[in-house]
Design a protein around this motif. Sequence first.
Motif, PDB file in Angstrom:
ATOM      1  N   GLN A   3       0.845  -1.192   0.000  1.00 26.08           N
ATOM      2  CA  GLN A   3       0.000   0.000   0.000  1.00 26.08           C
ATOM      3  C   GLN A   3       0.877   1.237   0.000  1.00 26.08           C
ATOM      4  OE1 GLN A   3      -2.414   0.512   3.574  1.00 26.08           O
ATOM      5  NE2 GLN A   3      -4.092   1.201   2.283  1.00 26.08           N
ATOM      6  N   GLY A  11      -3.756   4.886   0.450  1.00 25.60           N
ATOM      7  CA  GLY A  11      -4.314   4.626  -0.867  1.00 25.60           C
ATOM      8  C   GLY A  11      -4.822   3.202  -0.933  1.00 25.60           C
ATOM      9  N   PRO A  12      -5.336   2.776  -2.070  1.00 24.04           N
ATOM     10  CA  PRO A  12      -5.784   1.395  -2.209  1.00 24.04           C
ATOM     11  C   PRO A  12      -4.607   0.439  -2.062  1.00 24.04           C
ATOM     12  CG  PRO A  12      -5.792   2.519  -4.333  1.00 24.04           C
ATOM     13  CD  PRO A  12      -5.477   3.548  -3.294  1.00 24.04           C
ATOM     14  N   SER A  39      -0.744   8.913  -9.377  1.00 26.30           N
ATOM     15  CA  SER A  39      -1.628   8.251 -10.339  1.00 26.30           C
ATOM     16  C   SER A  39      -1.830   6.795  -9.906  1.00 26.30           C
ATOM     17  CB  SER A  39      -1.054   8.320 -11.755  1.00 26.30           C
ATOM     18  OG  SER A  39       0.129   7.541 -11.852  1.00 26.30           O
ATOM     19  N   SER A  40      -2.717   6.117 -10.575  1.00 28.95           N
ATOM     20  CA  SER A  40      -3.040   4.737 -10.250  1.00 28.95           C
ATOM     21  C   SER A  40      -2.439   3.800 -11.302  1.00 28.95           C
ATOM     22  CB  SER A  40      -4.562   4.571 -10.194  1.00 28.95           C
ATOM     23  OG  SER A  40      -4.896   3.248  -9.891  1.00 28.95           O
ATOM     24  N   THR A  42      -1.690  -0.725 -11.957  1.00 27.36           N
ATOM     25  CA  THR A  42      -2.068  -2.049 -11.494  1.00 27.36           C
ATOM     26  C   THR A  42      -0.833  -2.778 -10.981  1.00 27.36           C
ATOM     27  OG1 THR A  42      -3.907  -2.174 -13.032  1.00 27.36           O
ATOM     28  CG2 THR A  42      -3.102  -4.252 -12.141  1.00 27.36           C
ATOM     29  N   SER A  55      -4.335  -5.494  -8.423  1.00 28.10           N
ATOM     30  CA  SER A  55      -5.229  -4.435  -7.972  1.00 28.10           C
ATOM     31  C   SER A  55      -4.591  -3.079  -8.247  1.00 28.10           C
ATOM     32  CB  SER A  55      -5.491  -4.590  -6.467  1.00 28.10           C
ATOM     33  OG  SER A  55      -6.400  -3.624  -6.019  1.00 28.10           O
ATOM     34  N   ALA A  56      -5.426  -2.051  -8.318  1.00 29.99           N
ATOM     35  CA  ALA A  56      -4.927  -0.689  -8.508  1.00 29.99           C
ATOM     36  C   ALA A  56      -4.276  -0.185  -7.216  1.00 29.99           C
ATOM     37  CB  ALA A  56      -6.068   0.232  -8.904  1.00 29.99           C
ATOM     38  N   VAL A  57      -3.134   0.462  -7.362  1.00 29.50           N
ATOM     39  CA  VAL A  57      -2.436   1.112  -6.244  1.00 29.50           C
ATOM     40  C   VAL A  57      -1.958   2.478  -6.712  1.00 29.50           C
ATOM     41  CG1 VAL A  57      -1.676  -1.059  -5.173  1.00 29.50           C
ATOM     42  CG2 VAL A  57      -0.198   0.085  -6.823  1.00 29.50           C
ATOM     43  N   LEU A  58      -1.625   3.333  -5.760  1.00 32.75           N
ATOM     44  CA  LEU A  58      -1.069   4.647  -6.092  1.00 32.75           C
ATOM     45  C   LEU A  58       0.423   4.528  -6.385  1.00 32.75           C
ATOM     46  CD1 LEU A  58      -2.688   6.944  -3.372  1.00 32.75           C
ATOM     47  CD2 LEU A  58      -3.341   6.713  -5.778  1.00 32.75           C
TER      48      LEU A  58
END
Length: 113
Positions: A3, A11-12, A39-40, A42, A55-58
């Motif tokens: 994370q 963030g996610p 920005s995001s 994967t 998964s999407a992360v910053l």
Amino acid sequence: MYQVYAGVAPGPNVGASGAFADDAWQELAVVAPAGIAGSSVTATLYKNGSALISSAVLVAALASRQSNMIGKSNLSADPLFKGDIAALIVFARALAPVERQTLDDHLKKKWAF
């Protein structure tokens, strides 16, 4: 779990509940491509060379850090990691699948697993 925080806001994350096995050697890797800070992208979490979840992360911003820890959280309520860490390897770029497999094979041979 992997994370990135944006300041103090989390963030996610990409994580897999129950991914760790007790009393067993495990190789964990997170591969996230380069991107613009904030920005995001994967990210993919691998265990023993196999993809577990994406998964999407910053994308982390470059910053001077006051605390850089392995096996410990910045949150005092979180427990310390209990186990052994045989190696920590950080690359400046995402490895290609064949490079990840070569590294995985090397680590398994080196640590006799």
